[in-house]
Design a protein around this motif. Sequence first.
Motif, PDB file in Angstrom:
ATOM      1  N   ILE A   9      17.522 -23.407  43.012  1.00  0.00           N
ATOM      2  CA  ILE A   9      16.996 -24.024  44.869  1.00  0.00           C
ATOM      3  C   ILE A   9      17.613 -22.581  45.883  1.00  0.00           C
ATOM      4  CG2 ILE A   9      18.867 -23.976  46.785  1.00  0.00           C
ATOM      5  CD1 ILE A   9      20.094 -26.093  44.613  1.00  0.00           C
ATOM      6  N   GLU A  10      18.018 -21.628  45.084  1.00  0.00           N
ATOM      7  CA  GLU A  10      17.747 -20.409  45.711  1.00  0.00           C
ATOM      8  C   GLU A  10      15.615 -19.843  46.067  1.00  0.00           C
ATOM      9  OE1 GLU A  10      19.736 -17.020  45.307  1.00  0.00           O
ATOM     10  OE2 GLU A  10      21.490 -18.246  43.936  1.00  0.00           O
ATOM     11  N   ALA A  11      15.345 -19.612  45.101  1.00  0.00           N
ATOM     12  CA  ALA A  11      13.434 -20.136  44.903  1.00  0.00           C
ATOM     13  C   ALA A  11      12.802 -20.790  45.776  1.00  0.00           C
ATOM     14  CB  ALA A  11      13.183 -19.904  43.995  1.00  0.00           C
ATOM     15  N   ILE A  12      13.280 -22.044  46.007  1.00  0.00           N
ATOM     16  CA  ILE A  12      12.875 -22.433  46.734  1.00  0.00           C
ATOM     17  C   ILE A  12      12.872 -22.185  48.937  1.00  0.00           C
ATOM     18  CG2 ILE A  12      13.099 -24.820  48.184  1.00  0.00           C
ATOM     19  CD1 ILE A  12      12.886 -25.877  44.962  1.00  0.00           C
ATOM     20  N   MET A  13      14.488 -22.039  48.819  1.00  0.00           N
ATOM     21  CA  MET A  13      14.771 -20.833  50.039  1.00  0.00           C
ATOM     22  C   MET A  13      14.120 -20.060  50.433  1.00  0.00           C
ATOM     23  SD  MET A  13      16.594 -23.897  51.335  1.00  0.00           S
ATOM     24  CE  MET A  13      16.857 -23.537  52.834  1.00  0.00           C
ATOM     25  N   ALA A  14      13.956 -19.602  49.623  1.00  0.00           N
ATOM     26  CA  ALA A  14      13.246 -18.347  49.798  1.00  0.00           C
ATOM     27  C   ALA A  14      11.948 -18.172  50.227  1.00  0.00           C
ATOM     28  CB  ALA A  14      13.462 -17.102  49.037  1.00  0.00           C
ATOM     29  N   TYR A  15      11.223 -19.430  49.369  1.00  0.00           N
ATOM     30  CA  TYR A  15       9.522 -19.639  49.440  1.00  0.00           C
ATOM     31  C   TYR A  15       9.633 -20.715  51.123  1.00  0.00           C
ATOM     32  CZ  TYR A  15       5.234 -21.379  48.200  1.00  0.00           C
ATOM     33  OH  TYR A  15       3.685 -21.841  48.445  1.00  0.00           O
ATOM     34  N   LEU A  16      10.504 -21.088  51.011  1.00  0.00           N
ATOM     35  CA  LEU A  16      10.188 -21.938  52.656  1.00  0.00           C
ATOM     36  C   LEU A  16      10.478 -20.954  53.632  1.00  0.00           C
ATOM     37  CD1 LEU A  16      11.685 -25.034  51.452  1.00  0.00           C
ATOM     38  CD2 LEU A  16       9.109 -24.741  52.120  1.00  0.00           C
ATOM     39  N   GLY A  17      11.670 -20.101  53.338  1.00  0.00           N
ATOM     40  CA  GLY A  17      11.892 -18.797  54.926  1.00  0.00           C
ATOM     41  C   GLY A  17      10.863 -17.969  54.793  1.00  0.00           C
ATOM     42  N   GLN A  18       9.922 -18.009  53.922  1.00  0.00           N
ATOM     43  CA  GLN A  18       8.262 -16.765  53.953  1.00  0.00           C
ATOM     44  C   GLN A  18       7.927 -17.576  54.582  1.00  0.00           C
ATOM     45  OE1 GLN A  18       9.682 -13.114  50.220  1.00  0.00           O
ATOM     46  NE2 GLN A  18       7.691 -15.067  50.643  1.00  0.00           N
TER      47      GLN A  18
END
Length: 396
Positions: free
Chosen positions: A337-346
């Motif tokens: 979940i953290e990786a998805i959020m970080a990816y979308l945030g970028q």
Amino acid sequence: MAIGKWLVVIGLVAAMGMFATWATSPDPRYNPASFEEEPLEPGLASLDEAITLAQFADDDGRTHILLVTSWDDETATGIDLEQLGAPVTDDPFEALGGADLSVVRSGRLEGLPISTVAMTDLLPSGPGGEQHIGTGTNFPEHAEEANSTSVFQFPKFGPASPARTTVRANPDILLDYEVELCVRFDRELTSSADFDQAVKGFFLCGDFTNRNALINLADPDNLDSGHGFSDAKSGPDFFPTGPFLIIPSDWKAFISNVRMTTSVNGLPRQDARGGEMTLDFRSLVEKALGDMDQPRFLYRDGYVKLMPEASIPTSATLMSGTSEGTIFTPPTRGDIIEAIMAYLGQGGPLASEEFMDVARRTLITNELASKHYLQPGDIVEYGSSNLGDIVVRVVE
């Protein structure tokens, strides 16, 4: 306006659900393992079962080979093979071949000089080379926890270190442990027939792992490619070896019954017997000799062969692989979940990084913060039923 409000509500509910999913994600500290009910009882094989040797250097730096008759946590006691007619040599196989063990086998030890050596003064039981053959997922339970369907091999680089030693823990590295069985030979091996004829010396060994390298380089869909393993498992202090070199009369029966364990700060982590290996050492030799032609193993941004020549030299160790209970676990739900959020945030697909690069970085960052892996001050102990033990202090 009503539709907009409902969209906001749905978004808030989804965000709350995602937060709850992230917050309740399990975070295992290491892989579970099964343990035998009876505690490990370290001992010494009888002379009928196996010869137990140890090596030490005198004040002049000359190597002596000791036939071990007893040992404890602090010392090993035995007879210098030179007292039994062995030649002056630092080769344990040559020394054993030239020694007359009849007086020892008959129990007539009176008058023979007895040597007592501190365990801290014993030399590594491993050979003197710096390229060895590592083995992956050769124990069924470890293969399952690693999601591997086959046994694979790779070159491991670095010298053998002694049974009382240290391993360095870089603060940016996820340092993992493994206990293994190892074997070296009295001759170069180019065929299965050579293995059958060779004198085989077995010893306990450890295999430390830089998990960062595996996370960043390994191909989870093709572990046999070897990518990441040589980089992850090579180093000047990543190959501790036991105090004793064991030459059994029946190697297969002996190894099948040998028990090996790992504990960290006194807490059990691994427990297995040699008989659990998917491929035994003869099969591992056959597998290795069939994969010597091409420099297909990635190491330090280049490709190398499993062994420099199409053989297993006397300077090399063949390793068994490890059992279940290592630290490394797959990404948790929270990591994903953290990786998805970080990816979308970028910027998602428009970002400069691929999702898997973000996911790897997220996993490593989270695991470093959790301090699940080995930390300075930890004591890793590798134990065995008949091969002695290894004590490694983790230092910064």
